[in-house]
Design a protein around this motif. Structure first.
Motif, PDB file in Angstrom:
ATOM      1  N   ALA A  68       0.827  -1.208   0.000  1.00 38.08           N
ATOM      2  CA  ALA A  68       0.000   0.000   0.000  1.00 38.08           C
ATOM      3  C   ALA A  68       0.859   1.255   0.000  1.00 38.08           C
ATOM      4  O   ALA A  68       0.550   2.248  -0.682  1.00 38.08           O
ATOM      5  N   LEU A  69       1.959   1.231   0.754  1.00 39.13           N
ATOM      6  CA  LEU A  69       2.872   2.379   0.767  1.00 39.13           C
ATOM      7  C   LEU A  69       3.501   2.572  -0.606  1.00 39.13           C
ATOM      8  O   LEU A  69       3.631   3.710  -1.086  1.00 39.13           O
ATOM      9  N   ASN A  70       3.871   1.482  -1.258  1.00 41.17           N
ATOM     10  CA  ASN A  70       4.418   1.576  -2.617  1.00 41.17           C
ATOM     11  C   ASN A  70       3.400   2.204  -3.566  1.00 41.17           C
ATOM     12  O   ASN A  70       3.748   3.070  -4.385  1.00 41.17           O
ATOM     13  N   SER A  71       2.151   1.769  -3.478  1.00 39.19           N
ATOM     14  CA  SER A  71       1.104   2.315  -4.343  1.00 39.19           C
ATOM     15  C   SER A  71       0.897   3.796  -4.090  1.00 39.19           C
ATOM     16  O   SER A  71       0.693   4.577  -5.030  1.00 39.19           O
ATOM     17  N   LEU A  72       0.955   4.185  -2.817  1.00 39.17           N
ATOM     18  CA  LEU A  72       0.772   5.598  -2.484  1.00 39.17           C
ATOM     19  C   LEU A  72       1.891   6.445  -3.072  1.00 39.17           C
ATOM     20  O   LEU A  72       1.643   7.529  -3.620  1.00 39.17           O
ATOM     21  N   VAL A  73       3.117   5.963  -2.986  1.00 38.14           N
ATOM     22  CA  VAL A  73       4.267   6.698  -3.558  1.00 38.14           C
ATOM     23  C   VAL A  73       4.133   6.785  -5.075  1.00 38.14           C
ATOM     24  O   VAL A  73       4.304   7.857  -5.673  1.00 38.14           O
ATOM     25  N   ILE A  74       3.808   5.657  -5.715  1.00 35.27           N
ATOM     26  CA  ILE A  74       3.703   5.623  -7.177  1.00 35.27           C
ATOM     27  C   ILE A  74       2.574   6.526  -7.651  1.00 35.27           C
ATOM     28  O   ILE A  74       2.754   7.323  -8.591  1.00 35.27           O
ATOM     29  N   LEU A 140      10.333   6.350  -9.791  1.00 33.72           N
ATOM     30  CA  LEU A 140      10.390   7.407 -10.798  1.00 33.72           C
ATOM     31  C   LEU A 140      10.143   6.834 -12.186  1.00 33.72           C
ATOM     32  O   LEU A 140       9.430   7.434 -13.007  1.00 33.72           O
ATOM     33  N   GLY A 141      10.709   5.675 -12.463  1.00 32.30           N
ATOM     34  CA  GLY A 141      10.545   5.075 -13.778  1.00 32.30           C
ATOM     35  C   GLY A 141       9.095   4.774 -14.100  1.00 32.30           C
ATOM     36  O   GLY A 141       8.590   5.152 -15.172  1.00 32.30           O
ATOM     37  N   ILE A 142       8.385   4.111 -13.193  1.00 35.68           N
ATOM     38  CA  ILE A 142       6.995   3.773 -13.477  1.00 35.68           C
ATOM     39  C   ILE A 142       6.113   5.016 -13.443  1.00 35.68           C
ATOM     40  O   ILE A 142       5.108   5.096 -14.155  1.00 35.68           O
ATOM     41  N   ALA A 143       6.499   6.028 -12.645  1.00 33.09           N
ATOM     42  CA  ALA A 143       5.755   7.284 -12.647  1.00 33.09           C
ATOM     43  C   ALA A 143       5.858   7.973 -14.008  1.00 33.09           C
ATOM     44  O   ALA A 143       4.876   8.544 -14.508  1.00 33.09           O
ATOM     45  N   LEU A 144       7.035   7.922 -14.617  1.00 38.89           N
ATOM     46  CA  LEU A 144       7.203   8.506 -15.949  1.00 38.89           C
ATOM     47  C   LEU A 144       6.393   7.747 -16.993  1.00 38.89           C
ATOM     48  O   LEU A 144       5.853   8.350 -17.931  1.00 38.89           O
ATOM     49  N   VAL A 145       6.298   6.417 -16.832  1.00 38.85           N
ATOM     50  CA  VAL A 145       5.475   5.638 -17.766  1.00 38.85           C
ATOM     51  C   VAL A 145       4.004   6.024 -17.616  1.00 38.85           C
ATOM     52  O   VAL A 145       3.289   6.222 -18.610  1.00 38.85           O
ATOM     53  N   HIS A 146       3.540   6.153 -16.386  1.00 39.60           N
ATOM     54  CA  HIS A 146       2.152   6.579 -16.165  1.00 39.60           C
ATOM     55  C   HIS A 146       1.927   7.998 -16.699  1.00 39.60           C
ATOM     56  O   HIS A 146       0.843   8.307 -17.205  1.00 39.60           O
ATOM     57  N   THR A 147       2.948   8.839 -16.589  1.00 42.09           N
ATOM     58  CA  THR A 147       2.834  10.194 -17.133  1.00 42.09           C
ATOM     59  C   THR A 147       2.690  10.160 -18.641  1.00 42.09           C
ATOM     60  O   THR A 147       1.903  10.917 -19.228  1.00 42.09           O
ATOM     61  N   PHE A 204      -5.447   9.389 -10.283  1.00 41.40           N
ATOM     62  CA  PHE A 204      -5.045   8.659  -9.080  1.00 41.40           C
ATOM     63  C   PHE A 204      -5.670   7.266  -9.066  1.00 41.40           C
ATOM     64  O   PHE A 204      -4.988   6.275  -8.768  1.00 41.40           O
ATOM     65  N   VAL A 205      -6.954   7.186  -9.385  1.00 41.96           N
ATOM     66  CA  VAL A 205      -7.636   5.887  -9.399  1.00 41.96           C
ATOM     67  C   VAL A 205      -7.029   4.981 -10.467  1.00 41.96           C
ATOM     68  O   VAL A 205      -6.821   3.780 -10.244  1.00 41.96           O
ATOM     69  N   PHE A 206      -6.730   5.546 -11.644  1.00 47.05           N
ATOM     70  CA  PHE A 206      -6.141   4.752 -12.727  1.00 47.05           C
ATOM     71  C   PHE A 206      -4.786   4.177 -12.309  1.00 47.05           C
ATOM     72  O   PHE A 206      -4.519   2.982 -12.505  1.00 47.05           O
ATOM     73  N   VAL A 207      -3.924   5.008 -11.740  1.00 48.97           N
ATOM     74  CA  VAL A 207      -2.591   4.552 -11.341  1.00 48.97           C
ATOM     75  C   VAL A 207      -2.686   3.585 -10.163  1.00 48.97           C
ATOM     76  O   VAL A 207      -1.986   2.563 -10.121  1.00 48.97           O
ATOM     77  N   TRP A 208      -3.549   3.888  -9.215  1.00 46.21           N
ATOM     78  CA  TRP A 208      -3.697   3.035  -8.029  1.00 46.21           C
ATOM     79  C   TRP A 208      -4.153   1.629  -8.416  1.00 46.21           C
ATOM     80  O   TRP A 208      -3.728   0.644  -7.821  1.00 46.21           O
ATOM     81  N   ASN A 209      -5.003   1.526  -9.426  1.00 45.74           N
ATOM     82  CA  ASN A 209      -5.550   0.231  -9.839  1.00 45.74           C
ATOM     83  C   ASN A 209      -4.668  -0.521 -10.831  1.00 45.74           C
ATOM     84  O   ASN A 209      -5.038  -1.617 -11.269  1.00 45.74           O
TER      85      ASN A 209
END
Length: 276
Positions: A68-74, A140-147, A204-209
């Motif tokens: 859950a902490l990982n998901s919150l950061v991502i 950071l890597g997966i955040a850039l992919v989601h971006t 947020f919902v899209f990335v969280w799921n």
């Protein structure tokens, strides 16, 4: 009379749809507080006297807290980067003129229709080349992919809000000596708050799921809560009680975010639909 019957029929359909949606969630909530022996009989037959929160404690202490902490950061990092890039780009496309504007805008919007499965495997060597496959750099890597996948949607959604701002306000700011960045931060950005909040909730919902990208691009120590829930669903082990408790815990952050920002959400979805 015909209009009244249409309204009643619409409400009836919406009520049935709501019940269909609520029943599985209600079932998961009931199973999450029942011992496994009780839930296997059917959650509707559960004995309320045996209800316990032990399942929540077991699944949380069993490793879901880390996921859950990982998901919150991502999710937080992804939304912040996407929102920063998206608002600036949306304002530029809505209020500025530059060469190849239409072509670049179209190329960005195509990211909304590209399936993630097509580029997921080619992303792995890209991660390794840039050093985004080790340690906390993975966030950071997966955040850039989601971006990359969310930027097109943010531009598409927020451009309408910036286009709806009266031209007189923009011209007044320019006459007062404000540059493009000053006009954006003091005039455009505050007026687009409903749309920005709506986008925050959706992204947020899209990335969280997300499950597929987190499972493919991240190692075991940095994977999101969706992967943690999938790991509980082992075919050789019946853990319906823990899976249900984990599922309820997993939906709480998006639900809480929506509850806090709900008053902006509907207004944000439609406020930019009409200019002026």
């Amino acid at each position: 009379m015909t209009s009244r019957w249409r309204i009643l029929a619409l409400y009836a359909v919406l009520t049935i749809a709501s019940i269909v949606w609520v029943v599985p969630v209600l079932g998961a909530a009931v199973i999450s507080v029942l011992p496994l022996a009780e839930s296997t009989k059917g959650w509707w037959r559960g004995d309320a006297t045996t209800a316990t929160l032990a399942n929540y404690r077991r699944v949380w202490e069993g490793g879901l807290s880390g996921y859950a902490l990982n998901s919150l950061v991502i999710a937080t990092l992804s939304v912040l980067i996407t929102l920063t890039v998206g608002t600036l780009a949306a304002y530029a496309f809505a209020r500025m003129r530059f060469r190849l504007k239409a072509i670049v805008h179209l190329m960005l919007l195509t990211t909304m229709i590209v399936p993630v499965q097509i580029i997921l495997i080619p992303l792995i060597p890209w991660f390794r080349t840039l050093g985004l496959n080790t340690g906390t750099w993975q966030f950071l890597g997966i955040a850039l992919v989601h971006t990359a996948f969310g930027a097109g949607w943010s531009i598409f959604m927020l451009s309408s809000f910036f286009q709806a701002i009266p031209d007189e306000l923009i011209e007044s700011a320019k006459l007062d000596g404000a540059g493009s960045l000053k006009t954006f931060t003091t005039i455009a950005l505050p007026l687009a708050i409903p749309g920005i909040v709506s986008f925050i909730i959706i992204d947020f919902v899209f990335v969280w799921n997300d499950l597929l990208m987190g499972l493919t691009l991240l190692d075991a120590d940095h994977r999101p809560v969706t992967v943690g829930l999938a790991n509980l669903n082992a075919p050789q082990l019946n853990q319906d009680d823990l899976i249900s408790a984990g599922s309820i815990l997993a939906i709480l952050p998006p639900l809480l975010l929506f509850a806090l920002l709900n008053r902006y959400y509907v207004r944000g979805l439609f406020a930019g639909a009409v200019k002026g």
